[in-house]
Design an enzyme around this catalytic site. Structure first.
Site, mmCIF file in Angstrom:
data_model
loop_
_atom_site.group_PDB
_atom_site.id
_atom_site.type_symbol
_atom_site.label_atom_id
_atom_site.label_comp_id
_atom_site.label_asym_id
_atom_site.label_seq_id
_atom_site.Cartn_x
_atom_site.Cartn_y
_atom_site.Cartn_z
ATOM 1 N N CYS A 94 1.074 -1.135 -0.115
ATOM 2 C CA CYS A 94 -0.306 -0.128 -0.089
ATOM 3 C C CYS A 94 0.506 1.398 0.247
ATOM 4 O O CYS A 94 1.325 1.793 -1.295
ATOM 5 C CB CYS A 94 -0.639 0.308 1.504
ATOM 6 S SG CYS A 94 -2.093 1.299 0.777
ATOM 7 N N ARG A 128 -11.610 6.858 -4.857
ATOM 8 C CA ARG A 128 -10.470 5.815 -5.036
ATOM 9 C C ARG A 128 -10.895 5.304 -4.799
ATOM 10 O O ARG A 128 -11.816 3.966 -5.123
ATOM 11 C CB ARG A 128 -11.082 5.751 -3.102
ATOM 12 C CG ARG A 128 -10.170 6.845 -2.364
ATOM 13 C CD ARG A 128 -10.508 6.827 -0.593
ATOM 14 N NE ARG A 128 -9.544 5.877 0.097
ATOM 15 C CZ ARG A 128 -7.560 6.184 -0.074
ATOM 16 N NH1 ARG A 128 -7.718 7.885 -0.443
ATOM 17 N NH2 ARG A 128 -6.831 5.406 0.601
ATOM 18 N N HIS A 194 -3.443 -4.710 0.991
ATOM 19 C CA HIS A 194 -2.783 -4.350 1.651
ATOM 20 C C HIS A 194 -3.476 -5.192 3.215
ATOM 21 O O HIS A 194 -4.085 -5.670 3.093
ATOM 22 C CB HIS A 194 -2.840 -2.228 2.267
ATOM 23 C CG HIS A 194 -4.766 -2.451 2.605
ATOM 24 N ND1 HIS A 194 -5.851 -1.646 1.335
ATOM 25 C CD2 HIS A 194 -5.769 -2.909 2.916
ATOM 26 C CE1 HIS A 194 -6.782 -1.695 2.884
ATOM 27 N NE2 HIS A 194 -6.704 -2.234 3.377
#
Lengths: 245, 470
Positions: A94, A128, A194
């Site tokens: 990430c 996002r 992540h």
């Protein structure tokens, strides 16, 4: 045998339960009677690249990531570069992944990265990129399915000669466009999958352990098999969540 | 645009239509009565919340936090009722605009009491123009929904600095992300700010927990120095660089005794004197909820004695510590939804396992239901931040249910629970039945939010629990 792990900025770069990855590696080594050293390097601290076989860096909040980008250039870049060239395993997740490239964009500002791989992270209009992901990779021991969760505003583009970690089966990946996910150079792996990525992917975790141990053993050691019933069903379920969309 | 307020024939017709939808949806028995009328109303009249709020002549109180919103608002409601004030209140915990709109649509009252989702707070404050806002804590929660914690804290900061003076604030002194909002640039306390906090050093955690969300001073970025932490990052801290230390609380718990699931007793100190609080809800996190509610009650003009009396009789909010008998097994339901909240539940369970009940020797029986719906947060990474290690060695059997049951089971294995004590059954109904059949006499059920709704609907359909929207 000993696995010598170094966590970079564990206080700053841990936003999505990154400690799950380290715990997962630790237990799987313990169960096989492989020694496990767990060191950490925070702000201002350098490290000896020869003393660590697996380097982990997780994701952080904007403010922390910015502090880390700046500090890392000054205190750790050269050691990390030497480690990578000397076959150390690096797993960057990430925010940690974004830092590896030439630069990344935060708001309107371009923040210099470590320049350890040929990639660039930019902002583009649009939401996002969030959701479950399934990818397919090849880490030198046959096709490997990896499942996880991504959540990033930045879009990462690889240079022409740069190898991705895998191909996106479901989800967005590096930028939602080119079908690539993550990056790979030697034993350096960067990914947007992540937080606790390894618990969902025991085969990937074992592959990283194997590559890290090979660095000092000279050859890839065989890992003793474990009862992975729960690990396998967790992986299948995470992958199924991604396939459902 | 027509004049504000619930006037105008067009607006009245929209209200009537939305109300009719609510009673229809409840009669169909499918639930959803707590949000559907509000959703419809907002589609017909996007400014409905502001227009209906004009009728709340006594003003509104808003409660927001990552953890404890529903319980704290329920406590404030109880305190208001002891003095004969019955607020319009979104008591079922539906805390986005449509939940607030539904409450305004379906209830009558002089004043409002609303719990509001953290991310919706700025918008709801703008529409409701409240007299009092209670901000209790900010923990890492559903990061896929809210973005990152610091961005949320910045939004809250902008809101407080804009409204201080016209709106009162009750803030948690022990949460640096929240406490600092009550001070201006020169560190002077803003007008109308009340702080609450815990002052009993005995309750400190042995070490800072991993899920520690406030490491750096909001002002200068230096790491805080913590003298002690009570729940997650809530505690006594100071900034070694810029003097943004923990403010002195106006409402404080000075001596606390925790009694497992039975609740706690706390000595409280306020500007109006001291009192002993007997709280029937477990855990230090509920002491924080009670302090927030007490501080709010005092600001709303309820006397200390009345407020403390109301808190002693408060019932658990929907799904937060309810005990329901199922086939002779008493099933205690405790919502889990993020690391800090889950850690407190796990601490309480560990205390319960060691409190010498008849079957404590073998450990407790547990059901964990982990869903990944939008209201749960689709990202289940957080289970690796919660300290399930706390219950390793205290569990007899544990059944994992829900859409992400296998991942939960795996987390428990790596937390050090014996793999043979862990079972997986994704169906919540079959999981509940199996866990009940295998439990000795008591079962603790830990569902995430949508799993709680499923569990509650299931128990209601068997006549064991009231339907949640009643």
């Amino acid at each position: 045998m000993r696995l010598r792990l170094l966590a970079l900025y564990p206080e700053q770069m841990n936003i999505y339960a990154d400690r799950g990855n380290i715990l997962f590696l630790q237990r799987r080594c313990q169960w096989r009677n492989i020694g496990f050293d767990h060191a950490a390097a925070g702000p201002g601290e350098g490290f000896d690249p020869a003393a660590h076989d697996l380097v982990y860096i997780g994701g952080g909040q904007d403010r922390d990531q910015r502090l880390v980008a700046d500090d890392m250039l000054r205190s750790k870049r050269d050691a990390l570069a030497a480690g990578i060239d000397d076959a150390a395993v690096v797993l960057a997740v990430c925010g940690g992944y974004q830092l590896l490239g030439h630069s990344y964009q935060l708001g309107d500002e371009r923040i210099p990265g470590l320049g350890l791989v040929d990639l660039e992270t930019v902002r583009e209009p649009g939401p996002r990129l969030i959701g479950n992901v399934a990818i397919e990779a090849e880490l030198g021991n046959g096709p490997l399915r990896i499942a996880g969760f991504e959540n990033h505003g930045g879009r990462t583009y690889l240079g022409d000669e740069t190898q991705p970690l895998g191909r996106v089966i479901r989800g967005h990946g590096n930028n939602g466009r080119d079908g690539f996910e993550g990056v790979r150079r030697l034993n350096l792996f960067g990914t947007y999958l992540h937080g606790p990525l390894l618990p969902k992917n025991a085969r990937l975790a074992d592959r990283l352990i194997q590559l890290a141990l090979a660095r000092r053993a000279g050859a890839e050691p065989e890992l003793a098999p474990l009862d992975d019933t729960l690990e396998a069903s967790a992986h299948e379920n995470a992958r199924a969540a991604a396939m459902r969309g | 645009m027509s004049a504000p307020g619930a006037t105008g024939a067009g607006f009245r017709a929209k209200l009537a239509l939305a109300r009719a939808t609510g009673s229809l949806s409840r009669r169909s028995g499918r639930g959803g009565g707590t949000t559907l009328p509000g959703r419809l109303l907002l589609r017909l009249a996007p400014d409905a919340v502001a227009r209906l709020a004009v009728d709340l002549t006594g003003g509104s109180t808003i409660v927001s936090a990552t953890n404890g919103k529903t319980t704290t608002a329920g406590m404030i409601a109880a305190a208001l009722r002891t003095v004969g004030r019955d607020p319009v209140h979104n008591r079922a915990g539906s805390n986005m605009s449509w939940g607030v709109a539904t409450a305004l649509l379906e209830q009558r009252g002089r004043e409002g009491l609303f719990e509001v989702d953290e991310a919706w707070l700025p918008r709801m404050v703008a529409e409701l123009a409240p007299r009092l806002v209670v901000l209790a804590n900010l923990f890492r929660d559903q990061l896929d929904r809210y973005g990152e914690l610091e961005r949320l804290a910045d939004d809250w900061a902008a809101l407080v600095s804009e409204r201080a003076g016209s709106t009162g604030f009750v803030l948690n002194a022990d949460d640096p992300l929240v406490a600092d909002l009550g001070r201006d640039r020169e560190l002077r306390r803003r007008e109308g700010v009340t702080y609450f906090g815990i002052e009993d050093p005995e309750q400190a955690l042995p070490e800072l927990q991993h899920a520690h969300d406030a490491k750096h001073c909001r002002r200068c970025g230096s790491p805080y120095t913590y003298h002690r932490a009570f729940v997650g990052h809530l505690g006594h801290y100071e900034c070694p660089n810029c003097d943004a230390d923990r403010p002195a609380p106006d409402v404080a718990a000075t001596a606390i005794e925790l009694r497992g699931m039975d609740g706690s007793r706390a000595r409280v100190r306020t500007r109006e004197g001291e009192a002993t609080l007997e709280l029937p809800l477990p855990g230090l996190y509920n002491v924080y909820n009670a302090l927030a509610a007490l501080a709010a009650a005092l600001r709303l003009g309820i006397g200390l004695e009345h407020a403390v009396g109301a808190l002693a009789k408060v019932e658990a909010a929907f799904g937060r510590v309810e005990t329901i008998a199922v086939e002779g097994v008493s099933v205690s339901i405790l919502l889990i939804k993020n690391p800090a909240g889950a850690n407190e539940v796990l601490r309480t369970l560990r205390l319960e396992a060691t409190r010498g009940s008849a079957d404590a020797g073998d450990g407790i029986d547990l059901l964990i239901a982990l869903n990944d719906g939008i209201a749960d947060g689709r990202d289940i990474s957080w289970i690796w931040d919660a300290d399930f290690e706390l219950i390793a060695g205290y569990v007899r059997r544990i059944l994992c249910a829900g859409t992400r049951a296998p991942e939960m089971a795996l987390r428990l294995k790596y937390a050090g629970l014996a793999p043979e004590s862990i079972e997986v059954e994704p169906s919540i109904e079959r999981g509940l039945d199996r866990a009940v059949a295998e439990a000795e006499s008591r079962l603790f059920a830990l569902p995430t939010y949508t799993a709680l709704l499923e569990l509650r609907t299931l128990l209601a359909s068997r006549g064991l629990a009231a339907e949640f929207w009643r």
